[in-house]
Motif scaffolding. Structure first.
Motif, short mmCIF file in Angstrom:
data_model
loop_
_atom_site.label_atom_id
_atom_site.label_comp_id
_atom_site.label_asym_id
_atom_site.label_seq_id
_atom_site.Cartn_x
_atom_site.Cartn_y
_atom_site.Cartn_z
N ALA A 147 0.83 -1.22 0.00
CA ALA A 147 0.00 0.00 0.00
C ALA A 147 0.85 1.26 0.00
O ALA A 147 0.51 2.25 -0.67
CB ALA A 147 -0.94 -0.02 1.21
N ALA A 148 1.96 1.26 0.74
CA ALA A 148 2.79 2.47 0.80
C ALA A 148 3.35 2.83 -0.56
O ALA A 148 3.52 4.02 -0.88
CB ALA A 148 3.94 2.25 1.80
N VAL A 149 3.61 1.83 -1.39
CA VAL A 149 4.11 2.07 -2.75
C VAL A 149 2.96 2.44 -3.68
O VAL A 149 3.03 3.45 -4.41
CB VAL A 149 4.87 0.83 -3.27
CG1 VAL A 149 5.25 1.00 -4.73
CG2 VAL A 149 6.10 0.57 -2.42
N ILE A 150 1.91 1.63 -3.66
CA ILE A 150 0.78 1.87 -4.57
C ILE A 150 0.15 3.23 -4.32
O ILE A 150 -0.12 4.00 -5.26
CB ILE A 150 -0.26 0.74 -4.43
CG1 ILE A 150 0.28 -0.55 -5.01
CG2 ILE A 150 -1.58 1.13 -5.09
CD1 ILE A 150 0.41 -0.57 -6.52
N ASP A 151 -0.10 3.56 -3.06
CA ASP A 151 -0.75 4.84 -2.75
C ASP A 151 0.08 6.01 -3.26
O ASP A 151 -0.45 6.97 -3.84
CB ASP A 151 -0.98 4.99 -1.25
CG ASP A 151 -2.07 4.07 -0.72
OD1 ASP A 151 -2.87 3.58 -1.53
OD2 ASP A 151 -2.10 3.83 0.50
N HIS A 152 1.40 5.94 -3.05
CA HIS A 152 2.26 7.03 -3.49
C HIS A 152 2.31 7.13 -5.01
O HIS A 152 2.13 8.22 -5.58
CB HIS A 152 3.68 6.83 -2.94
CG HIS A 152 4.61 7.96 -3.26
ND1 HIS A 152 4.67 9.11 -2.53
CD2 HIS A 152 5.52 8.10 -4.28
CE1 HIS A 152 5.57 9.92 -3.05
NE2 HIS A 152 6.11 9.33 -4.12
N LEU A 153 2.52 6.01 -5.68
CA LEU A 153 2.65 6.04 -7.14
C LEU A 153 1.33 6.40 -7.81
O LEU A 153 1.31 7.15 -8.80
CB LEU A 153 3.17 4.69 -7.65
CG LEU A 153 4.57 4.29 -7.20
CD1 LEU A 153 4.99 2.99 -7.87
CD2 LEU A 153 5.60 5.39 -7.50
N HIS A 154 0.23 5.87 -7.30
CA HIS A 154 -1.06 6.20 -7.91
C HIS A 154 -1.40 7.67 -7.73
O HIS A 154 -1.90 8.31 -8.67
CB HIS A 154 -2.16 5.32 -7.30
CG HIS A 154 -2.20 3.94 -7.88
ND1 HIS A 154 -3.18 3.03 -7.56
CD2 HIS A 154 -1.37 3.31 -8.75
CE1 HIS A 154 -2.96 1.91 -8.21
NE2 HIS A 154 -1.87 2.04 -8.93
N TRP A 155 -1.16 8.20 -6.55
CA TRP A 155 -1.42 9.63 -6.34
C TRP A 155 -0.65 10.48 -7.34
O TRP A 155 -1.22 11.37 -7.99
CB TRP A 155 -1.04 10.02 -4.92
CG TRP A 155 -1.06 11.50 -4.67
CD1 TRP A 155 0.01 12.37 -4.75
CD2 TRP A 155 -2.19 12.32 -4.33
NE1 TRP A 155 -0.39 13.65 -4.47
CE2 TRP A 155 -1.72 13.65 -4.21
CE3 TRP A 155 -3.53 12.04 -4.10
CZ2 TRP A 155 -2.57 14.70 -3.88
CZ3 TRP A 155 -4.37 13.09 -3.77
CH2 TRP A 155 -3.89 14.40 -3.66
N HIS A 156 0.62 10.19 -7.52
CA HIS A 156 1.44 11.02 -8.39
C HIS A 156 1.18 10.73 -9.87
O HIS A 156 1.47 11.58 -10.72
CB HIS A 156 2.92 10.85 -8.04
CG HIS A 156 3.27 11.53 -6.75
ND1 HIS A 156 3.45 12.89 -6.65
CD2 HIS A 156 3.40 11.04 -5.49
CE1 HIS A 156 3.72 13.22 -5.41
NE2 HIS A 156 3.68 12.10 -4.68
N ARG A 157 0.62 9.55 -10.18
CA ARG A 157 0.24 9.30 -11.57
C ARG A 157 -0.88 10.22 -12.03
O ARG A 157 -1.12 10.37 -13.22
CB ARG A 157 -0.20 7.84 -11.73
CG ARG A 157 0.65 7.09 -12.74
CD ARG A 157 0.30 5.63 -12.80
NE ARG A 157 -0.99 5.37 -13.43
CZ ARG A 157 -1.57 4.18 -13.45
NH1 ARG A 157 -0.99 3.16 -12.85
NH2 ARG A 157 -2.72 4.00 -14.06
N SER A 158 -1.57 10.83 -11.08
CA SER A 158 -2.61 11.80 -11.44
C SER A 158 -2.03 13.00 -12.16
O SER A 158 -2.75 13.67 -12.92
CB SER A 158 -3.35 12.28 -10.19
OG SER A 158 -3.94 11.20 -9.50
#
Length: 443
Positions: A147-158
């Protein structure tokens, strides 16, 4: 229109991705980011595979979409690696050797069998963040999507990089070309299936290359939001045509919708024009700091105002929204984030650590609830539909008096209207990625 060249933009894009990965790995306490491209899925009790869909995290790094059993490995401080599966195979076309604007930025290892990747992946799977789906598991490398990776990468993929925006601009071109061809086929009396085939030929992409299944709806079929039946019978009396169809460029999507009236149906054409004008006003609201939830509610007010102007409802726009009457005619969200995925990630995220921003009360189908910021790309797709089930629900809810049923009966044979563009939020005014391509194609 001059389209930007993605090649000189790629190096900065990659630097952005590695910086994001560095932070995400630190937060998760991992040493390596490992991204499988994905594996083929097979039909049950059969040896037939489904069309391959590449892991979106993989194509975020590389413009490769048809390479099963390949891997990206990134370790902070080192060049990213690509483990590229180029099998010895005479049953299928073997992927060509890696080439293009990105190859100089990767250490590339060619493998001939999927299992050969194990010798090239990091030594300890436990120290890796592996992003993907379960069927990509190889040896000890099972996607765990921390989650720590996915949440960060998904947020910034915006926040799309200039490279990504360039790819999205390119995707508009075949989509608009195909939309023009589809409209011409409709006006020539073609069936839904014939229009679909015309679209694919004009886009030069088949159903497996398009980012989603084409919605090609004539007459009443326009009232089915995700209509994909593709009737082969030409209608005796074509009245209306709703097309929601896109195209892909290096894995990035265009998602465009238009609605047309047949000649001689002036009142429905006027209703289309009213929705189109409202849509353009809503597109202009895609500005930094504007809450996408409010944009959705503004769409309800604008569309309810149109319904009132056309004598379809008997109440004010504000009353229609407050009582749920507008939901019966506009039952979906105003749009969604778009990019490497048609419905892109993190539409509800509170921040780079996750969290969830709720939808407005009574609006269960909105796909984004965030405040718009520069770099975001969203669709804006207001619609009006005449759907029996939802109209019956209005009656059951005691709202029958809010509707002019004679006018509903007049418009119901046309199905519905939807207009959709992709819009980039900038620090200044909204940047519509779709409309300029339509304008140029008309010229």
């Amino acid at each position: 229109m001059h389209l930007p060249d993605p090649a000189p933009l790629y190096a900065d894009h990659l630097r952005t991705l590695t910086a994001r990965a560095d932070t995400a790995l630190t937060r998760a306490g991992r040493d390596h980011l490992v991204i499988p491209s994905g594996r083929l899925h097979y039909q049950v009790f059969d040896d037939r595979d489904y069309p391959f869909a590449v892991n979106p995290h993989f194509k975020h790094w590389l413009p490769l979409t048809r390479v099963p059993d390949s891997w990206i490995v990134y370790t902070p401080g080192k060049r990213p690696q690509l483990i590229f599966n180029q099998p010895r195979d005479y049953w299928h076309v073997v992927p060509a050797a890696p080439s293009g604007w990105w190859v100089e930025h990767f250490d590339i290892h060619i493998i001939r069998e999927p299992e050969q990747a194990l010798a090239l992946l990091p030594a300890d799977p436990a120290r890796c963040a592996v992003l993907g789906e379960a069927n990509s598991t190889l040896g000890g490398f099972a996607p765990d999507n921390p989650a720590a990776v996915i949440d960060h990468l998904h947020w910034h993929r915006s926040f799309k990089t200039p490279y990504e925006i360039a790819l999205m601009r390119h995707a508009q071109v075949p989509a608009v070309r195909a939309h023009r061809a589809a409209e011409a086929a409709f006006r020539a009396g073609a069936s839904e299936f014939e229009i679909h085939m015309t679209y694919c030929a004009a886009a030069q992409q088949d159903a497996n290359e398009l980012p989603y299944g084409n919605i090609i709806a004539l007459n009443e079929n326009g009232a089915v939001l995700h209509y994909t039946e593709l009737d082969k019978q030409r209608p005796a009396n074509p009245r209306s045509f709703l097309i929601d169809a896109g195209a892909s460029a290096w894995g990035y999507a265009a998602d465009i919708t238009r609605t047309y009236a047949a000649d001689g149906h002036a009142e429905f054409q006027a209703l289309i024009a009213a929705v189109d004008a409202a849509q353009q006003q809503l597109c202009a609201q895609v500005t930094a700091g504007f809450d996408y939830r409010q944009l959705h509610l503004d769409a309800h007010l604008a569309l309810a105002g149109i319904l009132k102007d056309f004598d379809i409802i008997n109440v004010s726009a504000e009353a229609a929204l407050a009582t749920g009457v507008s939901n019966a005619f506009f039952p979906h969200g105003i749009g969604h984030p778009i990019g490497a995925q048609v419905h892109d990630v993190a539409g509800f995220a509170q921040g780079e650590h996750g969290g969830f921003i709720e939808r407005p009360a009574g609006q269960p189908y909105l796909r984004m609830t965030r405040v718009l910021q520069p770099g975001m790309v969203v669709t804006i797709e207001p619609g009006l539909y005449f759907i029996d089930m939802l109209l019956e629900d209005l009656r059951a809810a005691g709202q029958a008096d809010a509707v002019n049923w004679d006018r509903v009966a007049f418009f119901k044979p046309y199905g519905g209207i939807r207009i959709e563009d992709e819009v980039l939020c900038t620090a200044d005014q909204a940047d519509n990625l779709t409309r300029p391509i339509f304008a140029e194609s008309k010229e």
